[in-house]
Motif scaffolding. Sequence first.
Motif, PDB file in Angstrom:
ATOM      1  N   TRP A  29      18.430  34.904 -83.506  1.00 18.85           N
ATOM      2  CA  TRP A  29      18.401  34.572 -84.931  1.00 18.85           C
ATOM      3  C   TRP A  29      16.973  34.521 -85.445  1.00 18.85           C
ATOM      4  O   TRP A  29      16.659  35.037 -86.501  1.00 18.85           O
ATOM      5  CB  TRP A  29      19.062  33.221 -85.170  1.00 18.85           C
ATOM      6  CG  TRP A  29      20.549  33.268 -85.020  1.00 18.85           C
ATOM      7  CD1 TRP A  29      21.314  34.360 -84.698  1.00 18.85           C
ATOM      8  CD2 TRP A  29      21.455  32.180 -85.167  1.00 18.85           C
ATOM      9  NE1 TRP A  29      22.622  34.001 -84.642  1.00 18.85           N
ATOM     10  CE2 TRP A  29      22.753  32.673 -84.926  1.00 18.85           C
ATOM     11  CE3 TRP A  29      21.292  30.823 -85.500  1.00 18.85           C
ATOM     12  CZ2 TRP A  29      23.873  31.865 -85.004  1.00 18.85           C
ATOM     13  CZ3 TRP A  29      22.417  30.032 -85.563  1.00 18.85           C
ATOM     14  CH2 TRP A  29      23.690  30.539 -85.317  1.00 18.85           C
ATOM     15  N   GLU A  56      15.326  36.862 -88.352  1.00 18.53           N
ATOM     16  CA  GLU A  56      14.685  36.318 -89.540  1.00 18.53           C
ATOM     17  C   GLU A  56      13.322  36.967 -89.741  1.00 18.53           C
ATOM     18  O   GLU A  56      12.976  37.390 -90.829  1.00 18.53           O
ATOM     19  CB  GLU A  56      14.537  34.811 -89.384  1.00 18.53           C
ATOM     20  CG  GLU A  56      14.314  34.128 -90.687  1.00 18.53           C
ATOM     21  CD  GLU A  56      14.959  32.765 -90.643  1.00 18.53           C
ATOM     22  OE1 GLU A  56      14.262  31.844 -90.211  1.00 18.53           O
ATOM     23  OE2 GLU A  56      16.127  32.656 -91.009  1.00 18.53           O
ATOM     24  N   ALA A  64      21.828  31.480 -92.793  1.00 15.41           N
ATOM     25  CA  ALA A  64      20.648  31.501 -91.930  1.00 15.41           C
ATOM     26  C   ALA A  64      19.746  30.272 -92.081  1.00 15.41           C
ATOM     27  O   ALA A  64      19.089  29.869 -91.132  1.00 15.41           O
ATOM     28  CB  ALA A  64      19.852  32.771 -92.193  1.00 15.41           C
ATOM     29  N   ARG A 119      20.637  27.372 -92.315  1.00 18.51           N
ATOM     30  CA  ARG A 119      21.289  26.203 -91.758  1.00 18.51           C
ATOM     31  C   ARG A 119      21.136  26.133 -90.238  1.00 18.51           C
ATOM     32  O   ARG A 119      21.362  25.102 -89.634  1.00 18.51           O
ATOM     33  CB  ARG A 119      22.782  26.311 -92.125  1.00 18.51           C
ATOM     34  CG  ARG A 119      23.549  25.028 -92.081  1.00 18.51           C
ATOM     35  CD  ARG A 119      24.749  25.117 -93.015  1.00 18.51           C
ATOM     36  NE  ARG A 119      25.824  25.920 -92.474  1.00 18.51           N
ATOM     37  CZ  ARG A 119      26.825  25.440 -91.746  1.00 18.51           C
ATOM     38  NH1 ARG A 119      26.871  24.163 -91.454  1.00 18.51           N
ATOM     39  NH2 ARG A 119      27.776  26.220 -91.319  1.00 18.51           N
ATOM     40  N   TRP A 120      20.744  27.282 -89.612  1.00 21.41           N
ATOM     41  CA  TRP A 120      20.894  27.303 -88.168  1.00 21.41           C
ATOM     42  C   TRP A 120      19.999  26.391 -87.337  1.00 21.41           C
ATOM     43  O   TRP A 120      20.440  25.875 -86.329  1.00 21.41           O
ATOM     44  CB  TRP A 120      20.967  28.723 -87.628  1.00 21.41           C
ATOM     45  CG  TRP A 120      19.733  29.578 -87.753  1.00 21.41           C
ATOM     46  CD1 TRP A 120      19.510  30.544 -88.678  1.00 21.41           C
ATOM     47  CD2 TRP A 120      18.593  29.546 -86.922  1.00 21.41           C
ATOM     48  NE1 TRP A 120      18.302  31.108 -88.478  1.00 21.41           N
ATOM     49  CE2 TRP A 120      17.708  30.521 -87.406  1.00 21.41           C
ATOM     50  CE3 TRP A 120      18.218  28.785 -85.810  1.00 21.41           C
ATOM     51  CZ2 TRP A 120      16.475  30.748 -86.824  1.00 21.41           C
ATOM     52  CZ3 TRP A 120      16.977  29.015 -85.235  1.00 21.41           C
ATOM     53  CH2 TRP A 120      16.128  29.991 -85.749  1.00 21.41           C
ATOM     54  N   ARG A 174      19.064  23.395 -87.904  1.00 22.97           N
ATOM     55  CA  ARG A 174      19.672  22.068 -87.906  1.00 22.97           C
ATOM     56  C   ARG A 174      20.979  22.093 -87.094  1.00 22.97           C
ATOM     57  O   ARG A 174      21.289  21.192 -86.333  1.00 22.97           O
ATOM     58  CB  ARG A 174      19.969  21.677 -89.368  1.00 22.97           C
ATOM     59  CG  ARG A 174      20.412  20.255 -89.562  1.00 22.97           C
ATOM     60  CD  ARG A 174      20.707  19.992 -91.047  1.00 22.97           C
ATOM     61  NE  ARG A 174      21.627  20.970 -91.614  1.00 22.97           N
ATOM     62  CZ  ARG A 174      22.951  20.877 -91.523  1.00 22.97           C
ATOM     63  NH1 ARG A 174      23.495  19.866 -90.898  1.00 22.97           N
ATOM     64  NH2 ARG A 174      23.716  21.802 -92.060  1.00 22.97           N
TER      65      ARG A 174
END
Lengths: 196, 318, 142
Positions: free
Chosen positions: A177, A181, B300, B302-303, B305
């Motif tokens: 992830w 990003e 995205a 939120r990830w 946390r």
Amino acid sequence: MSGELKLLFAGAMGAGKTTAIRAISEIAPITTEATNGDFTECDKEETTVAMDYGEITLPTGEKLRLYGTPGQARFGFMWPILAAGALGVVILIDNSRPDPLADLELYIDAFRALADAGAVIVGVGHMESCPRPSLEAYAERLAALDVVVPVMPADARRHSDVVGMLEILLQQIEATWAYDEVMGGVSACGLMGANS
Amino acid sequence: MDPTKGVVTYGFHGMADSENVLLQSMIERISRRLPAPVARVPARDAQLVFFDDAAPRPDGITGRLVRVVRDMDAQRFSGGLRMPPHVTDLLDIFAEFVEQETYAETGCGVMKSLVRSLHDLFQAGGAPHALVDGDGAGLILYPADRQFSWSGPDDERLLPEWFQSHRLRGLDLRPWAASTNQQHRKRRGIEPVFWHMGLAHARCGLLPWVGRDDALKMRAWPYLAGQGPAGAIRLATALRARPQNVAALADAARVPEAEAVAFANAALLCGFVVPAIPTETYAERGEANTRGADPGPVDATRWPRLLGAIRSALGISA
Amino acid sequence: MSVRTLPLELIADLDNEVRGLHARVSGVIGCVLATTDGRQVSAVVDNEADPQRVSAMVGSIVALGETIGREVMIGRTQFVAVSAVGGMILLQRVPAQRDLLVVGTLARHNTNLGILLHETGITAVAAGKILDEWLGRDRQSA
Ligand SMILES: Nc1nc2c(ncn2[C@@H]2O[C@H](COP(=O)(O)OP(=O)(O)OP(=O)(O)O)[C@@H](O)[C@H]2O)c(=O)[nH]1
Ligand SMILES: [Mg+2]
């Protein structure tokens, strides 16, 4: 489905998917066990025929849902249904089965999109009694399939082993992830649609 | 250490002048307790460069970088210096540097040639060889099968010991002819031997045939990561996510570069990691982009946390 | 018990029941008898559906139906029905001393649901009797 948080346990019959969910779920798991009628496939009394379901409540109040798949290839139709929207998949392999590397190939193939996205971990069970194939053989078979997925020994009966697998799985997911990003804010995850 | 003068030179990069002055005076104050005389020089010429973690990675500096860590709660993280400066950190940093430099002058020659011979032997898949130490204890190597066995009693715990500096000089690699009573030894995959050899080689830098700027790529999961270094799983995770060179890898995994070098050596020798062909880096980027097209269940922002919450529910410390 | 060990004569008797249902109810275009763990025992299917796959699904859906029945506390599940634009399928357990078989009946959309339920029930009971008899004989001979 923007509120859904789920992890999937997939893999061979008798590898310990139901056991793993039982080990970490905080509710009594919902199971769909039927009498196992095929002892040539696996010598145990019951087998999952639709799914297992367990839950863990997060400090934020949200629920992390844990789904287990039925193992046999004939239940393959359930796999993408259960994998839809999953954050990641734990693939459990039973090293005492006749051809565990073929099992590996079957499940990697089924969850290929998630594997390529770094959201899969492979746990190999029953290694204490069946050390072969070795982890080396697993890593090599995965390399031959052109996919890099963490492999580790894991006894689904042990809470710490199950959590250990999830720990590495979460790290993988996080790294992917974070990378996405950096690469331009592509929305992370949701890697496998119900119809994929 | 400059062997001719025996002086260790140090410098600063990206730090406030007042801090440079403070550090320099502190280093001078403890100079008697340091293992070698020291001298401050411009960063470009220094052997040890203290640099601010927040500053851009310095260019044109060839010395060893020592990060300055401003996190009050930081445990001394190997290779780093906590600010405000701790005397113990400084003593450790200089001592470690001198030890490694001394080793580099003597032990590294032996280490490098050993690694190269073993690597070549296994690449060629040649005849069995024995690797024997001064006491006659040894490993029997079977390059064609990528296996080894112990010539004495099996002891997996001894492997990390094998390539330590004090044993290196006594090690001898020679062809080995099987005698009948030795045929039944338990053979196992060579990877653990290579893994520990790679870790030990970290004090001499990257493997001789790998460059510091070479992008590395993961080919197979390094299932031996549990045997060290400490950040190995994080390093494997970061490298799995994308090909990169050791410096970038250390940054991505948030570990000292020495640890990334140890990991890279071990994983390269075992074949878990291979040098990436330059174009591959870009090809993989494209792949990562397209596969995220399906809008997912988690937004995205939120990830971080979210992953934190999942970890804490499972009792995992990040 | 393994399907591989099901004697041919037992399978032949079950085949008869499955074919009987298919023949006597005009709207029925398929009938599948499977083990509770989703393996095909006997099947007649007129359309392209793969009876092996359908057998696995019948096993899953009967189990899911029973699971949700328990979950919402409405007692023992009797059957599960799927109604689609082009037809319907009815799934239920075969009542016997041991829960070993499930049955699924596929019918055209204009078939009367009541009749379909009734007839599937009859077939399930008949299959159950055959199974019980066999289990009884098996026990005696053991
Ligand atoms: N000895 C040993 N037993 C294990 C290990 N992991 C799991 N088991 C046992 O293996 C069995 C696994 O059963 P399940 O959890 O039902 O397996 P499953 O993966 O859900 O199987 P299906 O639902 O039939 O696909 C249980 O009896 C576990 O106690 C292991 O590493 N070693
Ligand atoms: Mg199960």
